[in-house]
Design an enzyme around this catalytic site. Structure first.
Site, short mmCIF file in Angstrom:
data_model
loop_
_atom_site.label_atom_id
_atom_site.label_comp_id
_atom_site.label_asym_id
_atom_site.label_seq_id
_atom_site.Cartn_x
_atom_site.Cartn_y
_atom_site.Cartn_z
CG LEU A 61 3.68 -4.73 -8.26
CD1 LEU A 61 4.97 -4.82 -8.95
CD2 LEU A 61 2.99 -6.13 -8.22
CB CYS A 62 1.16 -1.05 -2.69
SG CYS A 62 1.27 -0.17 -1.07
CG HIS A 63 3.83 -5.71 0.72
ND1 HIS A 63 4.68 -5.42 0.14
CD2 HIS A 63 3.86 -7.22 0.77
CE1 HIS A 63 5.54 -6.17 -0.22
NE2 HIS A 63 5.04 -7.39 -0.12
CG MET A 99 3.91 3.13 -1.43
SD MET A 99 4.36 4.38 -2.79
CE MET A 99 2.88 4.36 -4.00
CD GLU A 100 0.27 1.93 2.75
OE1 GLU A 100 0.28 0.76 2.23
OE2 GLU A 100 1.68 2.31 2.69
CG ASP A 114 -15.50 15.40 -6.76
OD1 ASP A 114 -15.99 15.33 -8.16
OD2 ASP A 114 -16.20 14.77 -5.92
#
Length: 146
Positions: A61-63, A99-100, A114
């Site tokens: 639900l992130c824009h 969020m970014e 990794d």
């Protein structure tokens, strides 16, 4: 998704950080630059930037926001041993870039894992969180020292 249509377009900045802890030998391997897969921190920096750009594809639900800048910084912490990562993300938009920034840190550290997992599967990502956000109606927020 939350409706952001009525929000003002402002300059918004978010900073997140975290670290990946590892064995001393693993950190020395990163520092030596002799990794068969290439420059660990250089590749992790690109991965972090890409992660910030792909956040709406990963968080349901992130824009999707237009990013104007993504900066990834690494600091080698020999005493810990660890690699500290800080992501600074900027946008001119109607919603913040928290969020970014958080995604950028997670993906950068995950890329280090990794690339080095063959040498050290016991690495741990720790203390990932938001440091600061500014802009928008709520203005400036800064994390208390933890």
């Amino acid at each position: 998704m939350v409706n952001i249509g009525e929000k003002s377009v402002t300059r918004r900045v978010a900073v997140a950080d975290g670290r990946i802890c590892m064995r001393t030998e693993t950190l020395q391997h990163i520092q030596s630059g002799g990794h068969t897969k290439g420059d660990v921190l250089g590749i992790a920096r690109i991965a972090g930037i890409t992660g910030a750009k792909k956040t709406p594809d990963l968080v349901p639900l992130c824009h999707s926001i237009p990013l104007t800048s993504v900066q990834i910084e690494f600091v080698i912490e020999e005493a810990t041993p660890a690699v500290y990562c800080k992501a600074t993300v900027e946008t001119l938009g109607q919603t913040g870039a928290e969020m970014e920034a958080l995604t950028a840190v997670q993906i950068a550290l995950l890329t280090i894992y990794d690339m080095c997992k063959a040498k050290d599967r016991g690495m741990t990502m720790q203390a990932i969180g938001l440091v600061m956000k500014s802009g928008g109606k709520s203005g400036l927020w800064e994390r208390d020292g933890r």
